[in-house]
Enzyme design. Structure first.
Site, PDB file in Angstrom:
ATOM      1  N   CYS A   1      -5.312   9.479  -3.300  1.00 22.47           N
ATOM      2  CA  CYS A   1      -4.597   8.529  -2.442  1.00 22.47           C
ATOM      3  C   CYS A   1      -3.150   8.355  -2.891  1.00 22.47           C
ATOM      4  O   CYS A   1      -2.263   8.138  -2.065  1.00 22.47           O
ATOM      5  CB  CYS A   1      -5.300   7.178  -2.446  1.00 22.47           C
ATOM      6  SG  CYS A   1      -6.862   7.129  -1.560  1.00 22.47           S
TER       7      CYS A   1
ATOM      8  N   ARG B   1       0.622  -1.478   7.584  1.00 24.28           N
ATOM      9  CA  ARG B   1       1.170  -0.288   6.928  1.00 24.28           C
ATOM     10  C   ARG B   1       2.165   0.472   7.811  1.00 24.28           C
ATOM     11  O   ARG B   1       2.750   1.465   7.367  1.00 24.28           O
ATOM     12  CB  ARG B   1       0.036   0.655   6.517  1.00 24.28           C
ATOM     13  CG  ARG B   1      -0.928   0.078   5.501  1.00 24.28           C
ATOM     14  CD  ARG B   1      -1.784   1.144   4.857  1.00 24.28           C
ATOM     15  NE  ARG B   1      -0.979   2.052   4.045  1.00 24.28           N
ATOM     16  CZ  ARG B   1      -1.473   3.113   3.408  1.00 24.28           C
ATOM     17  NH1 ARG B   1      -2.761   3.411   3.516  1.00 24.28           N
ATOM     18  NH2 ARG B   1      -0.683   3.897   2.692  1.00 24.28           N
TER      19      ARG B   1
ATOM     20  N   HIS C   1     -11.536   7.375   4.858  1.00 22.60           N
ATOM     21  CA  HIS C   1     -10.652   8.538   4.945  1.00 22.60           C
ATOM     22  C   HIS C   1     -11.404   9.764   4.437  1.00 22.60           C
ATOM     23  O   HIS C   1     -12.256   9.651   3.546  1.00 22.60           O
ATOM     24  CB  HIS C   1      -9.414   8.363   4.052  1.00 22.60           C
ATOM     25  CG  HIS C   1      -8.281   7.630   4.683  1.00 22.60           C
ATOM     26  ND1 HIS C   1      -7.381   6.891   3.952  1.00 22.60           N
ATOM     27  CD2 HIS C   1      -7.854   7.554   5.972  1.00 22.60           C
ATOM     28  CE1 HIS C   1      -6.463   6.366   4.764  1.00 22.60           C
ATOM     29  NE2 HIS C   1      -6.729   6.759   5.991  1.00 22.60           N
TER      30      HIS C   1
ATOM     31  N   ARG D   1      -9.954   5.975  10.907  1.00 21.35           N
ATOM     32  CA  ARG D   1      -8.500   5.832  10.907  1.00 21.35           C
ATOM     33  C   ARG D   1      -7.831   6.811  11.873  1.00 21.35           C
ATOM     34  O   ARG D   1      -7.319   6.419  12.914  1.00 21.35           O
ATOM     35  CB  ARG D   1      -7.954   6.025   9.488  1.00 21.35           C
ATOM     36  CG  ARG D   1      -8.408   4.950   8.495  1.00 21.35           C
ATOM     37  CD  ARG D   1      -7.845   3.579   8.808  1.00 21.35           C
ATOM     38  NE  ARG D   1      -8.199   2.600   7.790  1.00 21.35           N
ATOM     39  CZ  ARG D   1      -7.553   2.423   6.650  1.00 21.35           C
ATOM     40  NH1 ARG D   1      -6.517   3.175   6.354  1.00 21.35           N
ATOM     41  NH2 ARG D   1      -7.929   1.493   5.799  1.00 21.35           N
TER      42      ARG D   1
ATOM     43  N   ASP E   1       0.813  -1.221   0.000  1.00 23.73           N
ATOM     44  CA  ASP E   1       0.000   0.000   0.000  1.00 23.73           C
ATOM     45  C   ASP E   1       0.846   1.270   0.000  1.00 23.73           C
ATOM     46  O   ASP E   1       0.304   2.376   0.118  1.00 23.73           O
ATOM     47  CB  ASP E   1      -0.928   0.030   1.218  1.00 23.73           C
ATOM     48  CG  ASP E   1      -2.127  -0.894   1.048  1.00 23.73           C
ATOM     49  OD1 ASP E   1      -2.447  -1.234  -0.108  1.00 23.73           O
ATOM     50  OD2 ASP E   1      -2.734  -1.278   2.066  1.00 23.73           O
TER      51      ASP E   1
END
Length: 264
Positions: A257, A82, A157, A128, A57
């Protein structure tokens, strides 16, 4: 930006990810390359961060930091898969001349949940980024922060539900586009007060990641499927620029992103 050389969907940390679905890495890289080249054609400079094996990612560079007036607030990821990305990006900032780099104590997924309007930092929470990270961002970056709560897990997000069309100037306020259905009732009222002329996206606009867009104040880079939203933006004088991000969307990502904006 970070090339998706090791892109994969090996786990599920958002509703868009399905490890049982095949991923075409070559296609993802081709789509990312076209996005990068689109920015360059529009006159922007693109810096590339080398990808690391085992971090599929890492392509989603927006989550790596928030940069305002040369100050950098790094990232701290909620998902352990991540977590290692944060240090790779921190080193990149330091090696490229950024001297004011702060790593957060609170979970903070950077421009995934932070959107700079030129005067205010809109800050998302709910899935998040921790609410406490909003106060940490204000202290670190020295800008006013407005908290917004996300309530639909598909829009985990802030950058999947809102983007800044034009930053504020001395002559004009900022303009944003957002999908009201992604936000709590109180946050919708805040957005209505702050941005009475916002572009309100539909459920269809949001579902194709139309709000995961990048605007330079004139050109708006957004997914090819977001045609209805693009028509409304064109009517306001913006120039829609379409890119195909279908492979990257399998991991819950789109143009924004993949893009961390470096504000000098």
């Amino acid at each position: 930006m970070c090339p998706p050389r090791y892109f994969a969907v090996e786990y599920a940390i958002n509703p868009w990810m399905d490890p049982s679905m095949p991923v075409d890495v070559d296609r993802a890289l081709a789509q990312w390359t076209e996005l990068r080249d689109t920015y360059r054609r529009l006159g922007h400079t693109v810096d590339e961060v080398p990808p690391e094996p085992g971090l599929p990612d890492m392509v989603f560079a927006a989550n790596s930091g928030t940069v305002i007036d040369g100050r950098v607030l790094g990232a701290r990821f909620r998902a352990p898969q991540r977590a290692a990305e944060a240090e790779h990006f921190r080193r990149w900032f330091v090696e490229h001349g950024y001297r004011d780099v702060t790593m957060p104590r609170q979970v903070n997924e950077a421009e995934g949940d932070f959107a700079w309007t030129g005067r205010l930092l809109l800050a998302g929470t709910g899935f998040r980024t921790d609410p406490a990270a909003h106060a940490e961002a204000q202290e670190t970056l020295g800008v006013p922060v407005v908290s917004l709560r996300l309530t639909d897990p598909r829009y985990y997000h802030l950058d999947t539900a809102l983007f800044v069309l034009s930053e504020a100037t001395e002559a004009a306020p900022a303009r944003v586009a957002y999908y009201p259905g992604a936000f709590s009732r109180g946050s919708r009222r805040v957005l209505e007060r702050l941005f009475p002329d916002a572009v309100l996206a539909t459920a269809a606009d949001a579902a194709c990641f139309g709000l995961n867009a990048v605007s330079d104040g004139r050109n708006v880079v957004l997914p090819v499927e977001a045609t209805a939203l693009a028509d409304r933006l064109a009517a306001l004088g913006y120039e829609p620029v379409f890119v195909d991000i279908s492979e990257l969307r399998k991991a819950g990502g789109g143009p924004k992103c993949c893009t961390l904006e470096l504000r000098k």
